[in-house]
Design an enzyme around this catalytic site. Structure first.
Site, PDB file in Angstrom:
ATOM      1  CE  LYS A  86      -1.105   1.765  35.524  1.00 55.29           C
ATOM      2  NZ  LYS A  86      -0.003   2.327  34.731  1.00 55.29           N
TER       3      LYS A  86
ATOM      4  CD  GLU B 232      -3.649   4.088  36.258  1.00 58.02           C
ATOM      5  OE1 GLU B 232      -3.331   4.574  35.158  1.00 58.02           O
ATOM      6  OE2 GLU B 232      -2.906   4.105  37.245  1.00 58.02           O
TER       7      GLU B 232
END
Ligand code: 13P
Length: 340
Positions: free
Chosen positions: A219, A177
């Site tokens: 992500k 992420e």
């Protein structure tokens, strides 16, 4: 590392038009959100709120995996049933946030470096035993005046790649992420450029650290104008810019992309994800899914307010948001859904 198990888990996380529910707020972040709504900031209040989420009937129709926090993965329902077991019974794969937070970066005022690599190998082993099958690490990058620096991008990308390699070694699928923050008045074009540079650097580092791309989930942020930018593009322009940026940066071997919500309203996050799937789904190498925290949870939290009497209504709100986001994966979300 069992490569096939990692690949299978990664595929399951984005299968059947489902997505991830992020409920991995650290205690300070959770307490901050509780404080705003006058909810007591206690272990028991946090446990009760997580029980509300975990026991929402039917959540497994839309949610493939849930990201927990160290406190939460060890918690139980009032009757003693572990949260991890309840998720397992609902077909929801438990995951765990393993970074220890974004800290001020030395010599780089205003920039952050995410920490948590020390001792990570042993922590991952324990989380696997507790039932986690995937993990999450979040790097935060600001798109401000004069930032991000190359140093900040490279240090964060390097840490993400080392975390990802350790996860795969431990049998956990790493959610990678790198978040370009919405805070500030930067334009959509600026967010595009920063996101492209960050993603390019992250994938170079993943390659260097020998991370198996078929066994990760990316992500990312959507490509958006800053929250205080005077020009706010429409849903279709955001969809076009985001997909263009991802096509330039993300190898086809990646099994899925699950967006963070980053402070967008719940409805906008659904509408933007929907627009991407309406316009591009059949032409993309990876599915576009969701891994929202605030954009799934916030309406439910605001209804609950710490009051047992509101649990049912809050669970309905959570179920509704999860349902809207699965619809967005199918390109079938519309604002009319918000009235049902
Ligand atoms: P938000 O969807 O609230 O940005 O949270 C994303 C996240 O990283 C939590 O795991």
């Amino acid at each position: 590392m069992n490569e096939q198990e990692l690949i299978d888990t990664a595929k399951k996380l984005v299968a059947a038009d489902k997505g991830l529910l992020a409920m991995d707020e650290s205690n300070p972040t959770c307490n901050k959100r509780f404080a705003k709504l006058g909810i007591p900031q206690t272990v028991e209040a946090r446990r009760a709120y997580r029980e509300l989420i975990v026991t929402t009937p039917g959540l497994g129709e839309f949610i493939s995996g849930a990201i927990l926090y160290d406190e939460t993965i060890r918690q139980q329902k009032k009757d003693g049933t572990p949260f991890v077991k309840i998720f397992g019974d609902a077909g929801i794969i438990p995951g765990i946030k393993v970074d220890t937070g974004a800290k001020d970066m030395a010599s780089h005022p205003g920039e952050k470096i995410t920490e948590g690599l020390d001792g990570l190998r042993d922590r991952l082993k324990e989380y696997f035993q507790l039932g986690a099958r995937f993990a999450k690490w979040r790097a935060v990058i600001s798109a401000g005046e004069g930032s991000p620096s190359r140093a900040c991008i490279e240090a964060n990308a390097h840490a993400l790649a080392r975390y990802a390699a350790l996860c795969q070694e431990a049998g956990l699928v790493p959610i990678v992420e790198p978040e370009v923050l919405m805070d500030g008045d930067h334009t959509l074009e600026r967010c595009f450029d920063v996101s492209e540079e960050v993603l390019g650097t992250v994938f170079t580092q993943l390659y260097t650290q020998r991370v198996m791309l078929e066994g990760i989930i990316l992500k990312p942020n959507m490509v958006l104008p800053g929250l205080t930018c005077p020009k706010q593009e429409g849903v279709d322009e955001v969809a076009d810019a985001t997909v263009k940026c991802l096509l330039r940066s993300v190898p086809a071997a990646v099994p899925g992309i699950a967006f963070l919500s980053g402070g967008q309203s719940a409805e906008l996050a659904s509408a933007r994800l929907n627009a991407m799937n309406v316009r591009f789904k059949s032409r993309l190498p990876w599915p576009l899914a969701f891994s929202f925290a605030r954009a799934i949870q916030q309406p439910a939290l605001e209804i609950w307010k710490g009051d047992e009497a509101n649990v049912h209504a809050a669970q309905q709100a959570l179920y509704h948001r999860a349902r809207c986001n699965r619809a967005a994966r199918r390109g079938g979300y519309s604002i009319a859904m918000e009235k049902t």
